[in-house]
Design a protein around this motif. Structure first.
Motif, PDB file in Angstrom:
ATOM      1  N   ASP A 187       0.840  -1.203   0.000  1.00 16.67           N
ATOM      2  CA  ASP A 187       0.000   0.000   0.000  1.00 16.67           C
ATOM      3  C   ASP A 187       0.876   1.255   0.000  1.00 16.67           C
ATOM      4  O   ASP A 187       0.630   2.209  -0.749  1.00 16.67           O
ATOM      5  CB  ASP A 187      -0.893   0.034   1.251  1.00 16.67           C
ATOM      6  N   LEU A 188       1.905   1.250   0.856  1.00 13.72           N
ATOM      7  CA  LEU A 188       2.779   2.415   0.934  1.00 13.72           C
ATOM      8  C   LEU A 188       3.516   2.615  -0.386  1.00 13.72           C
ATOM      9  O   LEU A 188       3.690   3.758  -0.846  1.00 13.72           O
ATOM     10  CB  LEU A 188       3.779   2.243   2.091  1.00 13.72           C
ATOM     11  N   GLY A 189       3.922   1.517  -1.015  1.00 19.17           N
ATOM     12  CA  GLY A 189       4.559   1.622  -2.330  1.00 19.17           C
ATOM     13  C   GLY A 189       3.617   2.181  -3.372  1.00 19.17           C
ATOM     14  O   GLY A 189       4.017   2.983  -4.233  1.00 19.17           O
ATOM     15  N   ASP A 190       2.340   1.758  -3.332  1.00 20.00           N
ATOM     16  CA  ASP A 190       1.345   2.292  -4.275  1.00 20.00           C
ATOM     17  C   ASP A 190       1.185   3.800  -4.093  1.00 20.00           C
ATOM     18  O   ASP A 190       1.098   4.561  -5.069  1.00 20.00           O
ATOM     19  CB  ASP A 190      -0.007   1.610  -4.058  1.00 20.00           C
ATOM     20  N   LEU A 191       1.173   4.238  -2.826  1.00 20.04           N
ATOM     21  CA  LEU A 191       1.009   5.664  -2.559  1.00 20.04           C
ATOM     22  C   LEU A 191       2.199   6.466  -3.068  1.00 20.04           C
ATOM     23  O   LEU A 191       2.031   7.496  -3.733  1.00 20.04           O
ATOM     24  CB  LEU A 191       0.828   5.896  -1.052  1.00 20.04           C
ATOM     25  N   THR A 192       3.420   6.029  -2.746  1.00 22.51           N
ATOM     26  CA  THR A 192       4.598   6.797  -3.168  1.00 22.51           C
ATOM     27  C   THR A 192       4.718   6.826  -4.691  1.00 22.51           C
ATOM     28  O   THR A 192       5.174   7.828  -5.259  1.00 22.51           O
ATOM     29  CB  THR A 192       5.876   6.227  -2.551  1.00 22.51           C
ATOM     30  N   ALA A 193       4.268   5.755  -5.349  1.00 24.97           N
ATOM     31  CA  ALA A 193       4.277   5.759  -6.820  1.00 24.97           C
ATOM     32  C   ALA A 193       3.271   6.766  -7.343  1.00 24.97           C
ATOM     33  O   ALA A 193       3.566   7.534  -8.280  1.00 24.97           O
ATOM     34  CB  ALA A 193       3.976   4.363  -7.352  1.00 24.97           C
ATOM     35  N   ALA A 194       2.073   6.792  -6.744  1.00 22.42           N
ATOM     36  CA  ALA A 194       1.045   7.724  -7.196  1.00 22.42           C
ATOM     37  C   ALA A 194       1.446   9.166  -6.966  1.00 22.42           C
ATOM     38  O   ALA A 194       1.076  10.061  -7.734  1.00 22.42           O
ATOM     39  CB  ALA A 194      -0.278   7.422  -6.487  1.00 22.42           C
ATOM     40  N   MET A 195       2.236   9.416  -5.899  1.00 28.47           N
ATOM     41  CA  MET A 195       2.668  10.773  -5.586  1.00 28.47           C
ATOM     42  C   MET A 195       4.012  11.106  -6.235  1.00 28.47           C
ATOM     43  O   MET A 195       4.558  12.182  -5.997  1.00 28.47           O
ATOM     44  CB  MET A 195       2.757  10.959  -4.071  1.00 28.47           C
ATOM     45  N   ALA A 196       4.537  10.172  -7.035  1.00 25.03           N
ATOM     46  CA  ALA A 196       5.810  10.361  -7.747  1.00 25.03           C
ATOM     47  C   ALA A 196       6.941  10.699  -6.782  1.00 25.03           C
ATOM     48  O   ALA A 196       7.803  11.541  -7.061  1.00 25.03           O
ATOM     49  CB  ALA A 196       5.668  11.439  -8.816  1.00 25.03           C
ATOM     50  N   ILE A 197       6.949  10.026  -5.636  1.00 27.98           N
ATOM     51  CA  ILE A 197       8.020  10.229  -4.656  1.00 27.98           C
ATOM     52  C   ILE A 197       9.179   9.310  -5.005  1.00 27.98           C
ATOM     53  O   ILE A 197       9.017   8.092  -5.100  1.00 27.98           O
ATOM     54  CB  ILE A 197       7.517   9.935  -3.235  1.00 27.98           C
ATOM     55  N   SER A 198      10.325   9.896  -5.240  1.00 24.19           N
ATOM     56  CA  SER A 198      11.516   9.115  -5.540  1.00 24.19           C
ATOM     57  C   SER A 198      12.678   9.673  -4.738  1.00 24.19           C
ATOM     58  O   SER A 198      12.545  10.659  -4.016  1.00 24.19           O
ATOM     59  CB  SER A 198      11.819   9.155  -7.046  1.00 24.19           C
ATOM     60  N   GLY A 199      13.832   9.039  -4.898  1.00 28.54           N
ATOM     61  CA  GLY A 199      14.977   9.392  -4.075  1.00 28.54           C
ATOM     62  C   GLY A 199      15.477  10.808  -4.287  1.00 28.54           C
ATOM     63  O   GLY A 199      15.216  11.423  -5.327  1.00 28.54           O
ATOM     64  N   PRO A 200      16.204  11.286  -3.301  1.00 29.16           N
ATOM     65  CA  PRO A 200      16.495  10.620  -2.038  1.00 29.16           C
ATOM     66  C   PRO A 200      15.328  10.674  -1.052  1.00 29.16           C
ATOM     67  O   PRO A 200      14.666  11.709  -0.918  1.00 29.16           O
ATOM     68  CB  PRO A 200      17.695  11.395  -1.493  1.00 29.16           C
ATOM     69  N   VAL A 201      15.076   9.539  -0.407  1.00 29.30           N
ATOM     70  CA  VAL A 201      14.015   9.427   0.589  1.00 29.30           C
ATOM     71  C   VAL A 201      14.627   8.965   1.907  1.00 29.30           C
ATOM     72  O   VAL A 201      15.466   8.063   1.926  1.00 29.30           O
ATOM     73  CB  VAL A 201      12.929   8.429   0.146  1.00 29.30           C
TER      74      VAL A 201
END
Length: 867
Positions: A98-112
């Motif tokens: 679920d968390l991966g789906d959210l970060t993908a939808a929000m285009a969150i990428s490194g650095p994290v």
């Protein structure tokens, strides 16, 4: 049904709330609530994951104090907070996805950098393992990834996990939700507790709370057990910086879970917030600044020039046992016990070598921590040097901290082994200390079984005779964790390396011209084991060195006679008692004290009248009062004659820096912050900063404290305030935390206190600040002299009641103080620390004075004979 939206909650900026609709692997779209500070084109992202039963409100302070250029994203997990309530339960694997789906939808990428609490910890780490190319660091607060060996899991969670209770306490009622915020002490504000409970008003909206508890894999075969174990082992391969922030009073995730995480993430920085419980972001609000600082420090621009730190000497360093080894063929006494026994240099050297080999053969390895619970004795001295020779680390917390303070300190140091007398091992059991048990001395078989003794010093010594000598560890390996007195807050663990301890011994030996024909009476706890390291014979008086006020002149003289002492090191409280009992000395005892050439006292200011009073008792001695602290001793040195020559000043004259030590001042701002650039200019008042080879390596498991104390690379900020004079002498004016921040500028307390104590009517005084920072007023608290005119020293066990001073005494105090004094109060005794019985707890006095002056009924003190 999803709750509407967060509104009107303390500390929560409504502009942070976002709604994100995310398609899931289950084919459904889920509406997430996310707090987002909205930084465009960020340097990086802090991905904050809460646990159960909280929500993203937990991270509001971090959103408000984000490091410059960093985006902070804090989602409410599905089924939690204000996010959607999916139809089915979420397993650990599903929540990571679920968390991966959210970060993908929000285009969150490194650095994290992931930041997590409670069960959000393992979810965030699962995400990190699946996004290795993006993750740059992890921050964890009071969480767990596995149950340590022999552990059944957190008792409170197991109780809530019980099938008969789970539905009732987690879903059918708000007991679990409200219980999470009830763990804090002092209690959280009511509006904050309500904010946490707001998304969970009904059983339907609490369903995921119960499902979260049910998904905890306590037993093998649980559906989430395989995923949990994979994450727990997988983080060993996460080669990224880590920061562990911990509340030691957590009844859910206690110290054993922190120890487990440290074993899996061995390079992690750690900070333990004493007093904090499970809900660390609430109990320690300063965590947000610590995270922001750590992120800024860790991920600063790679091309930024490195700051200069402490230089490493090119010559081979002295080891703590070097002087002992040099006298290994000497049959003269090294340790003399006042009961009549003695140990020669040759015997001590051989015993240390054998015990060291025995320790190594029994599994005590380099870096292992050995808590020592022994009274000063030949056994203690041998154990210390043998532990060092084996490459292990001594952990020493003296009884002056009290049982509660010792427990907190020693548990925080996480010892691997505990070496002590039968009484010491019994105390270790009572304190719940981890580690294998090593007995010093004898005990019956039933007692050994009860104390879980695995080894004793005698058997280790015998084992060592047939075992190889352990290899010398690197000079920069840790060798000691010692604790501050706790006079200005919880005692801090101070870590020294072998190089630093060796440098301290060399410095003391050179500064005081100690030679092999000298001998030491150590009536000061930190020095009770250092005789062999200094290469001089030593004796400890027949008293508890952690209770300095129990030392009499006769007992000191007996110890001096036993070792033909030429040097005495005693705490100020001990010397007060010596002066008070000097009249009871016999002729032989007086003769023993006349041989003393050097009288040293440290740990707190030593009043000149006390040193004058001791001249008759120690007629040949040159009194010295070195200035230093647990983190660095000595820093400066001054003789009594030099103090007399300096005359009165604003503070205590502690002399000039000893060779190899540099002292600078960080000037105070109008609000009492020591934020000025370091300077050696005379007459500038500020925080005293020190640089020297023997300054401590770091604070133990106190990353934020170490960062603040060492923010000027290579320098240690002492927490004391003072100034340098035109002759290069240092004057100490008090503690930084005790500076009075008055409207017309900061006021340091020691100068006014000294002037007030010059009054015949006053035995002791403390100047404190009352009121808000920046507009505080100075209040003087005094202990009146007795009718006979004798001065009464502070007594740690007494807590005198504060009352308003009579007008005559108040007027005298105001005239003498040299600063504006808004109120004068009297008391029976000033609260002081236990170890030194000298350091006044001005913060405690300020709290009591504030209550009194805010309207609590008071009594006149004229009946005390002070008017």
């Amino acid at each position: 049904m999803t709750p509407a939206a967060p509104a009107g909650l303390p500390g929560l900026d409504p502009s942070w709330s976002r709604w994100v609709t995310v398609p899931g692997a289950d084919g459904e779209k889920h509406r997430w609530h996310v707090l987002d500070n909205g930084v465009a084109d960020p340097v990086g992202t802090l991905l904050c994951v809460h646990g159960n039963p909280t929500w993203s409100y937990l991270w509001r302070r971090l959103l408000a104090t984000a490091p410059p250029g960093w985006r902070v994203v804090a989602p409410d997990q599905l089924g939690m907070g204000w996010s959607a309530r999916p139809a089915g339960p979420r397993t650990l694997t599903r929540r990571v996805a679920d968390l991966g789906d959210l970060t993908a939808a929000m285009a969150i990428s490194g650095p994290v950098v992931t930041v997590a609490h409670d069960w959000g910890g393992i979810i965030s780490l699962g995400w990190a393992l699946e996004h290795r190319s993006d993750v740059r660091g992890v921050v964890l607060t009071n969480t767990a990834v596995a149950m340590p060996e022999g552990d059944l899991g957190p008792a409170l969670i197991r109780l809530a996990h019980a099938p008969g209770l789970r539905a009732a306490v987690t879903v059918g009622s708000s007991v679990f939700v409200r219980g999470a915020t009830a763990l804090s002490w002092p209690p959280l504000p009511r509006e904050v507790r309500r904010a946490y409970a707001q998304p969970y008003p009904s059983a339907a909206q609490r369903r995921a709370v119960g499902e979260f508890v049910a998904d905890i894999p306590f037993r093998p075969g649980h559906p989430s057990r395989t995923a949990q174990e994979a994450i727990a082992e997988g983080i060993r391969t996460l080669d990224v910086p880590a920061l562990l922030l911990w509340g030691p009073r957590d009844p859910v995730f206690g110290e054993r879970y922190l120890a487990d995480l440290r074993e899996r993430l061995p390079r992690a920085a750690v900070h333990r917030y004493e007093g904090a419980s499970h809900l660390l972001p609430e109990d320690a609000p300063q965590y947000a600044e610590a995270v922001a600082t750590w992120v800024s420090d860790t991920f600063s621009a790679p091309d930024a020039p490195a700051a200069a730190g402490r230089a490493t000497p090119a010559e081979p360093p002295a080891r703590p046992w070097s002087a002992l080894t040099a006298r290994s063929d000497d049959d003269s006494p090294a340790i003399v016990e006042t009961g009549g026994g003695s140990v020669s240099w040759a015997r001590l050297s051989r015993r240390v070598a054998d015990i060291a080999a025995g320790l190594a053969a029994s599994g005590v390895g380099p870096g292992n921590r050995v808590a020592l619970l022994l009274e000063p004795s030949a056994d203690l001295t041998a154990a210390v040097y043998a532990t060092w020779r084996a490459g292990a680390v001594i952990v020493v917390a003296d009884k002056g901290l009290g049982l509660r303070g010792m427990r907190r300190a020693l548990r925080g140091a996480a010892p691997d082994h505990v070496l002590g007398s039968a009484a010491g091992l019994a105390a270790a059991r009572a304190m719940g200390l981890p580690g294998t048990r090593i007995l010093a001395g004898r005990a019956t078989a039933p007692v050994r079984r009860a104390l879980a003794v695995e080894h004793d010093l005698a058997s280790l010594e015998a084992l060592g005779r047939s075992s190889p000598a352990p290899p010398e560890c690197p000079p920069d390996a840790d060798c000691a964790v010692v604790f501050t007195s706790g006079a200005t807050g919880p005692a801090k663990g101070v870590v020294y390396t072998q190089r630093q301890v060796g440098a301290q011994l060399e410095l003391v030996r050179a500064a005081y011209r100690l030679a092999p024909d000298d001998s030491l009476v150590a009536a000061f706890a930190p020095f009770s084991i250092l005789g062999p390291g200094l290469g001089i014979a030593s004796s400890v008086p027949d008293v508890d060195v952690t209770a300095p006020g129990t030392l009499t002149a006769g007992k000191l003289a007996d110890a001096a006679a036993a070792v033909d002492a030429t040097v005495v090191f005693a705490a100020p409280a001990a010397l007060r008692r010596v002066a008070a009992t000097a009249g009871e000395l016999t002729g032989e005892q007086r003769t023993a004290l006349r041989r003393i050439r050097l009288l040293m006292s440290a740990g707190a200011p030593v009043p000149p009248p006390l040193l004058r009073a001791l001249r008759e008792t120690f007629p040949a001695a040159e009194p010295h009062t070195p200035y230093g602290m647990t983190e660095a001793l000595p820093v400066t040195d001054v003789s009594f004659d030099e103090v007399e020559a300096a005359g009165p000043g604003n503070g205590v004259c502690v002399g000039r820096p000893v060779p190899g030590v540099e002292v600078r001042i960080s000037p105070l701002s109008p609000l009492g912050a020591a934020d000025g650039a370091l300077t050696g200019s005379p007459g500038v008042t500020g925080e005293i900063c020190v640089r020297a080879p023997h300054v401590k390596d770091r604070y133990d498991a106190l990353w934020a404290t170490e960062r603040a104390a060492g923010r000027d690379p290579g320098w240690h900020r002492t927490g004391d305030v003072g100034h340098l004079d035109g002759d290069g002498r240092l004057w100490v004016e008090g503690r930084l935390a005790h500076v009075v921040t008055a409207a017309d500028g900061p006021v340091t307390p020691v100068g006014p206190e000294q002037r007030i104590e010059g009054l015949a009517a006053v035995s002791a005084a403390a100047v404190i600040g009352v009121g808000p920072v920046g507009v505080q007023v100075a209040v003087a608290v005094v202990v009146p002299s007795t009718a006979a005119g004798k001065r009464r020293p502070p007594v740690p066990a007494r807590r005198g009641r504060l009352t308003v001073a009579p007008p005559g005494l108040a007027d005298e105090v105001r005239r003498s103080a040299g600063v504006d004094v808004a109120a004068v109060l009297v008391t029976d005794a000033l609260p002081v620390d236990i170890r030194h019985q000298s350091k006044v707890d001005r913060a405690a006095l300020a709290r009591r004075a504030s209550r009194l002056l805010s309207g609590t009924p008071v009594r006149w003190a004229a009946r005390r004979g002070t008017a």
